[in-house]
Scaffold this motif. Structure first.
Motif, PDB file in Angstrom:
ATOM      1  N   ARG A  90      -2.713   2.501  -4.409  1.00  0.00           N
ATOM      2  CA  ARG A  90      -2.451   3.612  -4.038  1.00  0.00           C
ATOM      3  C   ARG A  90      -3.573   4.366  -3.495  1.00  0.00           C
ATOM      4  NH1 ARG A  90       1.552   6.952  -6.399  1.00  0.00           N
ATOM      5  NH2 ARG A  90       0.243   8.520  -6.484  1.00  0.00           N
ATOM      6  N   GLN A  91      -3.484   4.805  -2.348  1.00  0.00           N
ATOM      7  CA  GLN A  91      -4.674   5.391  -1.638  1.00  0.00           C
ATOM      8  C   GLN A  91      -4.194   6.696  -0.804  1.00  0.00           C
ATOM      9  OE1 GLN A  91      -8.299   3.411  -0.711  1.00  0.00           O
ATOM     10  NE2 GLN A  91      -7.924   3.532  -2.810  1.00  0.00           N
ATOM     11  N   THR A  92      -5.149   7.597  -0.424  1.00  0.00           N
ATOM     12  CA  THR A  92      -4.683   8.678   0.485  1.00  0.00           C
ATOM     13  C   THR A  92      -5.484   8.155   1.899  1.00  0.00           C
ATOM     14  OG1 THR A  92      -7.105   9.581  -0.037  1.00  0.00           O
ATOM     15  CG2 THR A  92      -5.151  10.336  -1.498  1.00  0.00           C
ATOM     16  N   LEU A  93      -4.929   8.957   2.754  1.00  0.00           N
ATOM     17  CA  LEU A  93      -5.766   8.701   4.214  1.00  0.00           C
ATOM     18  C   LEU A  93      -7.109   8.814   4.140  1.00  0.00           C
ATOM     19  CD1 LEU A  93      -2.818  10.282   6.512  1.00  0.00           C
ATOM     20  CD2 LEU A  93      -3.566   7.986   6.326  1.00  0.00           C
ATOM     21  N   VAL A 142       2.967  -1.062   4.430  1.00  0.00           N
ATOM     22  CA  VAL A 142       2.221   0.365   4.049  1.00  0.00           C
ATOM     23  C   VAL A 142       3.506   1.269   4.057  1.00  0.00           C
ATOM     24  CG1 VAL A 142       0.792   2.099   5.253  1.00  0.00           C
ATOM     25  CG2 VAL A 142       0.362  -0.469   5.645  1.00  0.00           C
ATOM     26  N   TYR A 143       3.594   1.885   2.839  1.00  0.00           N
ATOM     27  CA  TYR A 143       4.693   2.765   2.494  1.00  0.00           C
ATOM     28  C   TYR A 143       4.121   4.062   2.383  1.00  0.00           C
ATOM     29  CZ  TYR A 143       8.236   4.984  -0.475  1.00  0.00           C
ATOM     30  OH  TYR A 143       9.056   5.795  -1.154  1.00  0.00           O
ATOM     31  N   LEU A 175       0.863  -1.254  -0.117  1.00  0.00           N
ATOM     32  CA  LEU A 175       0.107  -0.049  -0.017  1.00  0.00           C
ATOM     33  C   LEU A 175       0.762   1.427   0.049  1.00  0.00           C
ATOM     34  CD1 LEU A 175      -2.591   1.498   0.367  1.00  0.00           C
ATOM     35  CD2 LEU A 175      -2.367   1.219   3.018  1.00  0.00           C
ATOM     36  N   PHE A 176       0.863   2.088  -1.001  1.00  0.00           N
ATOM     37  CA  PHE A 176       1.349   3.471  -1.043  1.00  0.00           C
ATOM     38  C   PHE A 176       0.291   4.323  -0.557  1.00  0.00           C
ATOM     39  CE2 PHE A 176       4.886   3.290  -4.542  1.00  0.00           C
ATOM     40  CZ  PHE A 176       5.408   1.995  -3.958  1.00  0.00           C
ATOM     41  N   VAL A 177       0.546   5.009   0.735  1.00  0.00           N
ATOM     42  CA  VAL A 177      -0.299   6.248   1.303  1.00  0.00           C
ATOM     43  C   VAL A 177       0.181   7.441   0.545  1.00  0.00           C
ATOM     44  CG1 VAL A 177      -1.128   7.186   3.273  1.00  0.00           C
ATOM     45  CG2 VAL A 177      -0.545   4.868   3.337  1.00  0.00           C
ATOM     46  N   VAL A 178      -0.527   8.184  -0.168  1.00  0.00           N
ATOM     47  CA  VAL A 178      -0.064   9.368  -0.835  1.00  0.00           C
ATOM     48  C   VAL A 178      -0.976  10.531  -0.485  1.00  0.00           C
ATOM     49  CG1 VAL A 178       0.550   7.645  -2.998  1.00  0.00           C
ATOM     50  CG2 VAL A 178      -1.693   8.509  -2.840  1.00  0.00           C
TER      51      VAL A 178
END
Length: 495
Positions: free
Chosen positions: A251-254, A285-286, A221-224
Motif C-alpha cells: 500500500r502506497q500513496t502517490l 497497480v490497483y 500495489l494498492f495506490v491509496v
C-alpha cells in the motif's frame, strides 16, 4: 414491492436487532476508521467504528435484479472496447477536440496518456484490468407507475464497497438466522436473500491479472489516499489475496511512490520499502486513489501516475479505462448508433450481442445530452426542464452534481467554454414510501433512525483485456446496495 417496509417489530425487538447488528459489524470487520480529531492520527489505528448499516435488507424486485445481472457482462465488454478505441477517446475526452480542453483535470490525464503512447511505453504492457461497478436505481414511471431499472453511472476506477457490502449481506443473513427477524415478514427468508460474493470475486480479478503478468513473487500495489477512513474495505481485499491466492500487497500513496518507485531498463515497476533491503517487482497497480483532482496537488503527483502508467505492471485501471468511465463518454454512448458501433460490430471482438441485447441496455439509460449541444440548445433545454434533471461534471467520488432548482442559477454562472464538460441527465424517480432502520457509523442505539431510503444497486464486474486486441476474460459480479449506508437485498415479486 413489499407493502410495508420495514416490517413492524416491537421496541425490545428493535433494540435486540441493533445490538446484534452492531456487535456483528464490529466482530466481522464491517468497519470505518473514526473521524480524526485535531491532532494527526497515529500511523497505527487505535480504534474503529462500525460502518453505517441497515437493520433490514431492502426489498428489490427480482425481475430488475435479474436484468442488472444480465447487463453486466455486456457493460464490461462495452467499456473495455471504449478504452481500446484511442481515436474515440481522443475525440470525446482529449485536449484538442474533447472535454480535456475545458476540464483541467481530464486534460492532465489525457496529456499524460498521450505521452505514454508517443514514447511507445503503452506497448510494453498491453493488458488492462478493469474492476467495475455499475450503479442502478429503481425508476417509477410517473404515468404508468411501472418500475424499471435505470443506470446511474458505470464506475471504472476505485469501485469501492465490494468487501464491506459482502459483510453487510452476511450480517443480514446472521440476523435472520439468529432471530428469524421475529417472523415480522414472510419475505425475509434465505431464498430471497441472494448470495453476495463480491469480496472473493474482486480479489479473483486482481489475482487473474497477477497470474497473467507472469512473475509469481511480484506483488500487487494498492495506490491509496492519505487518511483514508474506508481502509477496511481495502484491507479485506488485501487479506483475501494473501490467504486465498498467496499474493502479497503493498500500500502506497502517490506521494510516497514518488520516492519509493523506480523503473528497471525493461520497464518493470519496482517499489522499495523501508522494511526490506531489496525492492519488490509490481505485477498490478490497483488504484483506490487518483480519481479526483485533490489526489494530484502537485505536478509531481501527475508525473508519478504517468511513470506507473508507462511501466510493465498491469494498470487497474489504465488512464484510457479511467477516461472511458467519464460522464461525457456515458452521454456519447447514449447517442443513436454509438453503443451499437461498439457492441454489434464483429471486428471489435468475439463477444456476440444482438440488437435486442443493446436495446435492453439502452432501456436502462435515462435521457441525457451535453450542455454544449447545438450552441445554446443544450443549456436552454436544461433550463426549461431543470426540475427534472441533474447536471454532472467529469468527476468521481460524489458531491459534484447540480440538481433541480439549483440548475438555473448554476447555468447563469457557467462559462460558455465549460459547457462541454457537463452533461444533463433526466432524474431517476425512485418509488416513494420505502423506509428502513438505519444505524449511522459508530452510532449504536443512539444512532438508529427510521427514514425514507433510496437504495442504489451496485453490480460488480471485471475484465482483463488487451489494449489493441480482444477481451481476454470478462465476468459479472457481486451485489451491493446503498453506498451512504451499507445494505443488502431481499428479492420480492411484484404484484
Amino acid at each position: 414491492m413489499a407493502s410495508q417496509w420495514p416490517p413492524e417489530v416491537s421496541e425490545q425487538q428493535l433494540e435486540s436487532l441493533t445490538l446484534l447488528a452492531t456487535t456483528y459489524a464490529l466482530s466481522h470487520g464491517l468497519l470505518y476508521l473514526p473521524v480524526p480529531g485535531a491532532a494527526s492520527p497515529p500511523p497505527a489505528p487505535t480504534s474503529a467504528i462500525h460502518a453505517p448499516v441497515t437493520l433490514f435488507p431492502t426489498p428489490f424486485p427480482r425481475r430488475l435484479f435479474a436484468q442488472a445481472q444480465r447487463l453486466q457482462p455486456m457493460c464490461n465488454v462495452l467499456y473495455a472496447r471504449v478504452a481500446r478505441d484511442e481515436a474515440f477517446l481522443d475525440n470525446v475526452m482529449g485536449e484538442v477536440e474533447g472535454v480535456g480542453k475545458v476540464d483541467a483535470f481530464v486534460g492532465q490525464l489525457w496529456r499524460g496518456w498521450k505521452r505514454v503512447r508517443a514514447t511507445g511505453a503503452a506497448q510494453v504492457q498491453r493488458l488492462h484490468l478493469g474492476l467495475f461497478r455499475s450503479d442502478y436505481l429503481m425508476h417509477e414511471d410517473p404515468e404508468t407507475r411501472a418500475l424499471g431499472l435505470k443506470q446511474v453511472e458505470f464506475n471504472t476506477i476505485s469501485s469501492s464497497f465490494g468487501p464491506l457490502s459482502f459483510r453487510a449481506a452476511a450480517m443480514h443473513r446472521y440476523l435472520l438466522a439468529a432471530t428469524a427477524y421475529y417472523n415480522a415478514a414472510p419475505v425475509l427468508a434465505p431464498p430471497n436473500m441472494p448470495s453476495n460474493e463480491s469480496l472473493a470475486f474482486l480479489a479473483g480479478g486482481l489475482a487473474r491479472a497477477h497470474t497473467a503478468y507472469g512473475t509469481d513473487d511480484a506483488r500487487i500495489l494498492f495506490v491509496v489516499q492519505d487518511g483514508e477512513r474506508n481502509v477496511f474495505d481495502q484491507r479485506w481485499l488485501e487479506y483475501e489475496l494473501l490467504e486465498k491466492h498467496s499474493i502479497h500487497v503493498i500500500r502506497q500513496t502517490l506521494l510516497s511512490l514518488s520516492s519509493s518507485s523506480t523503473l528497471t531498463p525493461a520497464r518493470a515497476l519496482e517499489v522499495t520499502l523501508p522494511t526490506h533491503a531489496s525492492p519488490f517487482e509490481i505485477s498490478v497497480v490497483y488504484y483506490r486513489a487518483g480519481y479526483t483532482p485533490t489526489d494530484y496537488p502537485t505536478p509531481s503527483h501527475y508525473a508519478t501516475r504517468i511513470m506507473l502508467e508507462s511501466s510493465r505492471a498491469i494498470q487497474c485501471p489504465s488512464i484510457a479505462l479511467q477516461l472511458a468511465g467519464g460522464k461525457k463518454v456515458q452521454e456519447v454512448l447514449s447517442r443513436p448508433g454509438v453503443a451499437e458501433s461498439f457492441l454489434l460490430d464483429p471486428s471489435r471482438g468475439p463477444e456476440v450481442f444482438t440488437p435486442n441485447d443493446v436495446g435492453e441496455l439502452r432501456s436502462s439509460w435515462m435521457g441525457m445530452w451535453s450542455l454544449d449541444l447545438n450552441g445554446d440548445e443544450g443549456v436552454d433545454k436544461a433550463r426549461s426542464r431543470a426540475l427534472d434533471l441533474v447536471l454532472k461534471p467529469q468527476r468521481e467520488g460524489g458531491g459534484n452534481n447540480v440538481y433541480k432548482d439549483s440548475i438555473p442559477a448554476f447555468l447563469d454562472e457557467l462559462p460558455k467554454a465549460e459547457r462541454e464538460a457537463w452533461i444533463a441527465m433526466e432524474l431517476i424517480r425512485p418509488p416513494e414510501g420505502v423506509e428502513n432502520w438505519l444505524v449511522k457509523a459508530g452510532g449504536g442505539t443512539d444512532g438508529r433512525a427510521s427514514v425514507d431510503v433510496v437504495s442504489e444497486l451496485g453490480i460488480y464486474g471485471w475484465a482483463l483485456f488487451e489494449g489493441a486486441g480482444r477481451e481476454r476474460e470478462s465476468d459479472e459480479g457481486g451485489v451491493a446496495v446503498g453506498f451512504s449506508v451499507l445494505d443488502s437485498l431481499v428479492l420480492v415479486d411484484e404484484s
